[in-house]
Write a protein that holds these residues in place. Structure first.
Motif, PDB file in Angstrom:
ATOM      1  N   SER A  28       0.721  -1.272  -0.045  1.00  0.00           N
ATOM      2  CA  SER A  28      -0.024   0.074   0.108  1.00  0.00           C
ATOM      3  C   SER A  28       0.864   1.147   0.022  1.00  0.00           C
ATOM      4  CB  SER A  28      -0.894   0.202   1.128  1.00  0.00           C
ATOM      5  OG  SER A  28      -1.893  -1.171   1.316  1.00  0.00           O
ATOM      6  N   CYS A  29       1.794   1.073  -0.763  1.00  0.00           N
ATOM      7  CA  CYS A  29       2.922   2.330  -0.726  1.00  0.00           C
ATOM      8  C   CYS A  29       2.188   3.569  -1.776  1.00  0.00           C
ATOM      9  CB  CYS A  29       4.178   2.106  -0.858  1.00  0.00           C
ATOM     10  SG  CYS A  29       4.685   1.168  -2.725  1.00  0.00           S
ATOM     11  N   GLY A  30       1.442   3.033  -2.855  1.00  0.00           N
ATOM     12  CA  GLY A  30       0.836   3.926  -3.292  1.00  0.00           C
ATOM     13  C   GLY A  30       1.780   4.390  -4.651  1.00  0.00           C
ATOM     14  N   ARG A  31       3.067   3.603  -4.776  1.00  0.00           N
ATOM     15  CA  ARG A  31       4.058   3.954  -5.977  1.00  0.00           C
ATOM     16  C   ARG A  31       3.326   3.650  -7.678  1.00  0.00           C
ATOM     17  NH1 ARG A  31       9.353   4.189  -6.217  1.00  0.00           N
ATOM     18  NH2 ARG A  31       9.685   2.222  -7.331  1.00  0.00           N
ATOM     19  N   LEU A  64       1.073   6.494  -8.310  1.00  0.00           N
ATOM     20  CA  LEU A  64       1.646   7.651  -8.712  1.00  0.00           C
ATOM     21  C   LEU A  64       2.610   7.756 -10.119  1.00  0.00           C
ATOM     22  CD1 LEU A  64       3.024   9.022  -5.242  1.00  0.00           C
ATOM     23  CD2 LEU A  64       0.593   9.037  -6.249  1.00  0.00           C
ATOM     24  N   LEU A  80      -4.210   3.614  -0.417  1.00  0.00           N
ATOM     25  CA  LEU A  80      -4.128   4.271   0.719  1.00  0.00           C
ATOM     26  C   LEU A  80      -5.060   4.020   1.626  1.00  0.00           C
ATOM     27  CD1 LEU A  80      -1.880   7.602   0.253  1.00  0.00           C
ATOM     28  CD2 LEU A  80      -1.302   5.365   0.006  1.00  0.00           C
ATOM     29  N   PHE A  81      -4.841   3.893   2.805  1.00  0.00           N
ATOM     30  CA  PHE A  81      -5.766   3.436   4.011  1.00  0.00           C
ATOM     31  C   PHE A  81      -6.845   4.217   3.814  1.00  0.00           C
ATOM     32  CE2 PHE A  81      -7.349   3.320   8.285  1.00  0.00           C
ATOM     33  CZ  PHE A  81      -7.748   1.926   8.177  1.00  0.00           C
ATOM     34  N   GLU A  82      -6.737   5.651   3.967  1.00  0.00           N
ATOM     35  CA  GLU A  82      -7.582   6.580   4.324  1.00  0.00           C
ATOM     36  C   GLU A  82      -8.490   7.151   2.906  1.00  0.00           C
ATOM     37  OE1 GLU A  82      -6.002   9.479   6.668  1.00  0.00           O
ATOM     38  OE2 GLU A  82      -6.685   8.340   8.452  1.00  0.00           O
ATOM     39  N   GLU A 116      -1.438   8.360   7.611  1.00  0.00           N
ATOM     40  CA  GLU A 116      -1.508   7.034   7.319  1.00  0.00           C
ATOM     41  C   GLU A 116      -1.070   6.398   6.114  1.00  0.00           C
ATOM     42  OE1 GLU A 116      -2.442   4.327   8.765  1.00  0.00           O
ATOM     43  OE2 GLU A 116      -2.565   5.310  10.762  1.00  0.00           O
ATOM     44  N   TYR A 117       0.069   7.130   5.679  1.00  0.00           N
ATOM     45  CA  TYR A 117       0.649   6.566   4.555  1.00  0.00           C
ATOM     46  C   TYR A 117       2.415   6.753   4.972  1.00  0.00           C
ATOM     47  CZ  TYR A 117       0.776  11.616   3.431  1.00  0.00           C
ATOM     48  OH  TYR A 117       0.747  13.010   3.623  1.00  0.00           O
ATOM     49  N   SER A 118       2.859   6.291   3.754  1.00  0.00           N
ATOM     50  CA  SER A 118       4.375   6.008   3.907  1.00  0.00           C
ATOM     51  C   SER A 118       5.113   6.985   3.483  1.00  0.00           C
ATOM     52  CB  SER A 118       4.740   4.788   3.366  1.00  0.00           C
ATOM     53  OG  SER A 118       4.547   4.873   2.040  1.00  0.00           O
ATOM     54  N   MET A 142       5.683   7.169  -0.349  1.00  0.00           N
ATOM     55  CA  MET A 142       4.589   7.914  -1.056  1.00  0.00           C
ATOM     56  C   MET A 142       4.992   9.221  -1.023  1.00  0.00           C
ATOM     57  SD  MET A 142       1.270   7.986  -2.184  1.00  0.00           S
ATOM     58  CE  MET A 142       0.071   9.094  -2.402  1.00  0.00           C
ATOM     59  N   TYR A 163       3.411   3.029  10.506  1.00  0.00           N
ATOM     60  CA  TYR A 163       2.155   3.706  10.518  1.00  0.00           C
ATOM     61  C   TYR A 163       1.220   2.411  10.626  1.00  0.00           C
ATOM     62  CZ  TYR A 163       2.353   2.665   5.429  1.00  0.00           C
ATOM     63  OH  TYR A 163       2.495   1.971   4.114  1.00  0.00           O
TER      64      TYR A 163
END
Lengths: 427, 336, 226, 271
Positions: free
Chosen positions: B234-237, B240, B272-274, C133-135, C138, C182
């Motif tokens: 869940s790093c989102g890379r 992006l 991402l979690f949110e 809540e993220y890294s 990110m 987190y």
């Protein structure tokens, strides 16, 4: 028989937690105890078993003020242990970092910790209400120094670019130029600051002392050199034969003696040992009638102010001739070895000593300037208070604090070690 | 356009120099990573044999941008729009996947016109170039191949020359210069061969062909989501780096006393979690659901809404995933 | 409103970083009185409205001091890694939250100045302030830095809580995880990925223990058993 | 081209305390809107959040807001005469035209009555166009019932059934969930239903109504998601290829069902 006891439970405006007890009997000093009561953070145990590239990161956390000095001492000890070559360019860049952080530390000490005593205010915050211009100027200087350190180090507190043999990022000519430009910009203010701190009315107390600092025969070295006393010069690797540490029961920090004597390290010691102030600094000293070597303890403050000028000149000289740095893969010739590095932290000599086995730290010894100064601080207090023992408590207290602050003790640094003894370890 | 032209490699610099007189030029440069940057001097350009590490997206939708600034005044607030004037742009050296991605971004960003995106995107001239040889992660052939439907000019390396396809009137105007020569049928043949060879290579590696709008909706409860949910960081890379992902978060920043501030938008990630959290609940709390959402958004929901796959097969998400999630593997499982 | 900056055992880098706010400090002083700041003040008072506590209690006196600060403050903020997570001292020391209720944490070694400003603003204008809540990963990707983990460095970015704007990776050094992890972080997967990338179990445990020992205890134990 | 991201400045003209946690803000200027649409409200420095319009016209609009988050808590602390930012109206609105000549059932839970208030007001104005009209409204406690001040007025035009989960002193009405009351509307023959409330309520109420023979096509639900931009670009409210902000927030039941993204999700609306 008149007995009095002056106790300062928490000495403020120094880095870390320390206390002072003075016992006077019939206007004569019976006992002076400069105690450090900060909790122990046994870094030397903490880093055992850690990989060599983490040692600078970890030991940086010994102290938030002189962390650049710790990082560079640590990396140098690692490089010494593992036989890693360091280019002149990398050394120069490290010197630039050391100098900007050095000046930053001196500015912090001079303006925020020491000056309030001489102006008669409680703190720099109160000073800001009285003379906002002066405080703003000090902040500007600090900010500029932090900016310069961060240009090379990524950030000013716990820099994040220092690697064995080099740096983790490209340091462009543009960055070096920015450093140079900034240093030129603040140089006039450093001269001005020196004038201010050379003109203050310092406690007159003098005491003949042993002084210890690095010496390279050319200038006032920060980065490397042999260790020199007023009487001897020896290689850093031989520190163990000369500097012995001992413990006292009222302090959580170790104490050091050199060849059996208490000694002073720091700005005054550096100038006393080396002389060789650069032109502008020398001229200032002459103008204010300050001569070195000097035994006047409180002149540590003017010495710091002069050092700012001296090192700023040195940094400009280095930066002018520095080329762009491109990171390269660093060869680590061996994974086992023993290494010692002695460098000058703002508060004085700093020694890191490691034994590395299979890339991991097996033994560590770190001697910090404040640990070296502690005995000297106490002896100076004893001497000075003896001379003013008939004065009232308030005066003695103030003067004692001035002397302690002059040393700019860095207590967090001094308590990095675990002492074997009766004091319980809480951690 | 029925005529084909070519330009000698030695004259390319002159051509770009000429462009720079009238337009701002963006082209690939290689520093630590390869990306499109504003070019000051043609010698900065580094034409790579395949796609850059960073896509064209940041040129049109920057990672962070101010929407507006505001200041509190006596009777309310003064708002200053951060929308900038237009810039006449030429993108040079984009590969097929990136040019194709613009069409998808356009759909998402301009269904309701996003003025910030639109002002940067409008009237941008695209000069693309054929990939020499693909990267290991490339799979553009799954979505129609290396040459996109829309471009202004398209260059293909045919030895000493670039063969130039003309895709628009604007493109045609650009090649009216003396620098260009008429291309021969042999030149065109060489171009065709070149493209075919590269596409074949991709097909060999990618081993995935998607039919038009395959239905994957029945895989909603597939075990694969659990497997991927376990390993995804869940790093989102992936979001992006994706040239078509366009989600953003909106944040308000103020000065210390809140008397002035600005509203910015920052790229966001549905991993991402949110991301799908409201004041009442979090609709995709489970990591499995988040992994699935991204895939579904690109291959199911986009088809529903726009009749297209919101993926161009550039493979950047494959290269960037620490957990080694390979979207080609996922698709293979889904269309099985 | 009054604030205090309190130091327990630590390097005091966060106090120094607070002073490094430099000119902003004068702006801050327009909104807050600094009632307690031993590093720069001689007269230090309690109670305060907002107490920033750096460091960890390392002896009974410091625990008592911490309890006193808690009793005499409206809002208690754990300032920096040591205080918030135990930081580098974590193998032995416990974070401030172990002893008292902590209202907010400002992570990082040292904390991030931008985050402190954000926090102070939130106090002044009464706005919510929460943990991200993220890294760091990110944040690093937002900066389009290029990836150190991909280049073969052991980077803690994917499991470390954002807020530093990926400072270390932006300077070419892999994230050390100084901010702690987190809640949503997929710790186990990160450990497995590192193993797959060829790092030894030992190296990974070392990296995981450096700053975030307490947060990552479970994974470290799991790694040890593997 | 006007920039849809820039809020226009509006002034708080009146604040009405509805319940202990909900206030209605009357702001100027108003805007023309369809019942069920929402606006993005900015409290400068605190952020932006979507709120259904609960009444008003071009001159002024009403927003009935419960204090739950960052923006709303600050809003509740604001006073008459202060300024906020408004973007909108956004969204599709209730399909009022479909109600003409038919029965109308309005089902609301808690703050969910806010987007339905304009519907009720429309009904009061256009009563002759409709057959039977019933409002079923439930709240946790009697003191949390919204718009009590309007009930007498509304009763002239429709049947109102109220229920609470926890009765307080003096409560003479029904006790229990909204679903229970839904069972009492058997007499409806050709009804359209507009519903807004907590997800759980909507789920069970829909189920009950369908069991009673209501057609799923005639059931409209207003949904809530994290709408950041309000215009279908930011992606936060997107599910299943639809945007709550642009294609909703009002969906017929079978569309709304897609928003649960399938059963195992069990986190979302109508789970």
């Amino acid at each position: 028989m008149v007995e009095k006891k002056i106790e300062i439970k928490e000495i403020t405006k120094i880095e870390g937690h320390a206390n002072l007890t003075i016992e006077i009997e019939d206007d004569r000093v019976k006992r002076v105890a400069f105690g450090i009561h900060e909790g122990l953070r046994h870094f030397e145990t903490l880093i055992i078993g850690k990989r060599y590239h983490y040692l600078p990161e970890l030991t940086s956390r010994i102290c938030g003020i002189c962390n650049v000095a710790h990082q560079i001492a640590s990396i140098r000890a690692v490089e010494d242990a593992l036989g890693i070559e360091v280019s002149e360019q990398v050394k120069d860049l490290r010197k630039l970092m050391l100098i900007s952080s050095h000046i930053q530390s001196h500015i912090l000490h001079l303006y925020f910790l020491a000056l309030p005593d001489y102006i008669g205010v409680e703190s720099a915050i109160e000073l800001a209400r009285k003379d906002i211009k002066l405080v703003k100027k000090a902040f500007k200087l600090k900010e500029a120094c932090n900016y310069m350190t961060a240009l090379i180090g990524g950030r000013a507190v716990h820099p994040c670019t220092i690697l064995p043999g080099g740096f983790s990022k490209r340091i462009t000519k543009g960055m070096i130029d920015k450093y140079l430009k900034k240093m030129r910009e603040i140089y006039p203010f450093l001269l001005e600051s020196a004038e201010l701190f050379l003109s203050l009315d310092y406690p007159p107390y003098e005491r003949e002392s042993e002084y210890v600092a690095l010496r390279d025969g050319r200038g006032i070295p920060l980065y490397e050199g042999k260790i020199a006393t007023m009487h001897a010069v020896f290689d850093a690797h031989e520190y163990g034969e000369h500097i012995k540490e001992r413990a006292v029961d009222y302090s959580t920090a170790k104490r050091s003696l050199i060849d059996g004597r208490d000694f002073m390290v720091g700005a005054l010691a550096r100038i006393n040992i080396n002389g060789k102030l650069r032109e502008d600094a020398r001229e200032l000293a002459n103008r204010f009638g300050i001569r070195f070597p000097s035994n006047r303890v409180a002149w540590i403050n003017p010495a710091q102010a002069l050092e700012n000028v001296h090192y700023a000149m040195e940094a400009m000289e280095i930066a002018e001739n520095l080329k762009e740095y491109e990171p390269e893969k660093i060869e680590v010739p061996r994974t086992d070895g023993e290494g010692v590095a002695a460098i000058e932290a703002p508060r004085g000599l700093l020694i890191h000593h490691y034994v590395i086995e299979k890339g991991k730290c097996r033994y560590a010894n770190i001697i910090t300037p404040t640990a070296m100064n502690a005995e000297n601080i106490e002896r100076s207090l004893e001497g000075y208070v003896s001379k003013i023992a008939d004065e009232d408590d308030g005066f003695i207290r103030k003067e004692a604090e001035k002397v302690i602050r002059a040393y700019d003790p860095c207590v967090s640094c001094s308590v990095h070690v675990m002492r074997i003894g009766k004091m319980s370890t809480f951690l | 356009m029925d005529t084909f032209v070519k330009i000698a490699k030695s004259k390319l610099k002159d051509f770009l120099q000429h462009i720079m007189e009238n337009y701002t030029l963006y082209a690939p440069v290689k520093k630590k990573i390869s990306r499109f940057e504003r070019i000051e001097d043609p010698s900065q350009i580094c034409l790579l044999p395949n796609r850059t590490e960073i896509s064209l997206k940041p040129i049109f939708l920057p990672p962070k941008e101010s929407l507006f600034r505001w200041k509190k005044v006596e009777d309310g607030y003064i708002i200053e729009d951060c929308l900038n004037g237009k810039e006449k742009k030429v993108i040079f050296g984009a590969k097929g996947c990136d040019v194709a991605s613009l069409k998808i971004l356009d759909l998402y960003m301009m269904e309701v016109s996003d003025p910030y995106y639109a002002s940067r995107r409008k009237d941008t001239i695209i000069i693309g170039i054929t990939c020499e040889y693909p990267r290991e992660s490339c799979f553009c052939t799954a979505f129609g191949g290396m040459i996109p439907d829309e471009y202004d000019l398209w260059l293909t390396d045919i030895g000493d020359y670039y063969f130039v396809d003309i895709g628009s009137e604007r493109g045609k105007e650009l090649v009216s210069m003396e620098l260009f020569e008429r291309a021969s049928p042999e030149d065109e043949e060489r171009k065709r061969e070149k493209i075919e060879r590269a596409e074949q290579e991709i097909r060999k590696m990618a081993k995935i062909e998607l039919e038009e709008y395959q239905d994957m909706e029945d895989k909603f409860e597939d075990k694969i989501w659990e497997e991927l949910g376990d390993i995804c960081l869940s790093c989102g890379r992936c979001n992006l780096i994706c040239p078509t992902c366009h989600c953003f978060d909106v944040r308000d920043i103020t000065n210390l006393d809140g008397s002035a501030g600005e509203r910015i938008r920052v790229w966001d990630s549905c991993h991402l979690f949110e991301f799908a959290k409201t004041s009442a609940e979090n609709f995709r709390r489970d990591r499995r659901a988040r992994v699935r959402y991204r895939i579904y958004d690109k291959f199911v929901f986009s088809v529903k809404r726009y009749k297209l796959y919101a993926c161009v097969g550039c493979g950047r998400c494959i290269d960037s995933c620490h957990a080694g999630i390979d979207i080609r593997d996922v698709l293979r499982r889904l269309i099985r | 409103m009054n604030i205090g900056i309190f130091s327990l055992s630590c390097c005091e880098g966060c106090s120094v970083e607070f002073l490094n706010m430099e000119e902003e400090i004068l702006d801050i002083l327009n909104h807050f009185g600094i009632e307690n700041f031993r590093l720069v003040k001689e007269v230090n008072k309690l109670p305060v409205d907002v107490a920033f506590v750096e460091g960890v209690p390392a002896n009974e006196n410091e625990v008592a001091k911490l309890l006193e600060i808690r009793r005499n403050s409206e809002i208690l903020v754990a300032l920096g890694s040591c205080s918030a997570t135990g930081g580098v001292l974590a193998p032995g020391a416990k974070p401030v939250g172990h002893y008292v209720d902590v209202d907010h944490c400002l992570y990082g070694c040292p904390f991030s100045r931008d985050e402190l400003k954000e926090f102070l603003t939130s106090i002044i204008i009464d706005k919510a302030f929460g943990k991200k809540e993220y890294s760091v990963c990110m944040e690093c990707s937002l900066l389009e830095n290029g990836c150190l983990l991909e280049e073969g460095y052991l980077c803690m970015g994917p499991i470390t809580v954002a807020g530093c704007n990926a400072l270390c990776p932006s300077n070419g050094k892999p994230c050390l995880g100084c901010r702690g992890s987190y809640e949503d972080a997929n710790l186990k997967s990160h450990a497995k990925i590192l193993l797959d990338k060829g790092f030894s179990k030992d190296e990974i445990i070392d990296a995981f223990s450096l700053f975030s020992h307490r947060d990552l205890r479970e994974v470290i134990e799991w790694l040890k058993r593997r | 081209m006007s920039n849809p991201y820039i809020p226009s400045i509006a002034k708080i003209m009146d604040i009405i305390d509805e319940t202990p946690d909900t206030k209605t803000f009357v702001i100027e200027p108003g805007l023309s809107f369809k019942p069920g649409q929402f606006v993005e409200l900015t409290v400068f420095g605190y952020g932006e959040a979507p709120f259904s319009i609960s009444g008003g016209n071009e001159d002024s609009i009403e927003l009935s807001i419960r204090a739950v988050g960052n923006v709303t808590r600050k809003l509740h602390a604001m006073k008459i005469g202060e300024h906020i930012g408004i973007r909108g109206p956004f969204g599709n609105g209730w399909p009022l035209e479909k109600a003409e000549g038919r029965d109308l059932l309005i089902v609301a839970g808690g703050i969910g009555l806010a987007p339905l208030k304009p519907v009720i007001e429309w009904v009061c104005k256009n009563r002759s166009k409709l057959n039977e009209v019933t409002l079923i409204y439930g709240a946790r406690k009697p003191s949390l019932l919204l718009f009590k001040r309007m009930f007498e007025e509304w009763k002239k035009c429709m049947n109102i059934l109220l229920t609470v989960d926890e009765p307080e002193e003096g409560w003479k009405g029904e006790v229990g969930v909204v679903t229970k009351l839904c069972g009492k509307v058997k007499e409806f023959s050709d009804a359209l239903t507009f519903m807004c409330g907590p997800p759980v309520m909507m789920k069970y109420a829909s189920k009950t109504l369908i069991d009673l023979g209501f057609s799923p096509d005639d059931l409209y639900l207003s949904l809530e998601r994290n709408m950041r931009c309000g215009i279908g670009i930011c992606g936060h409210c997107a599910v299943s290829g639809m945007y709550v902000c642009k294609d909703g927030p009002i969906f017929p039941l079978d569309e709304a069902l897609k928003f649960i993204e399938k059963p195992h999700e069990v986190q979302g609306v109508l789970d």
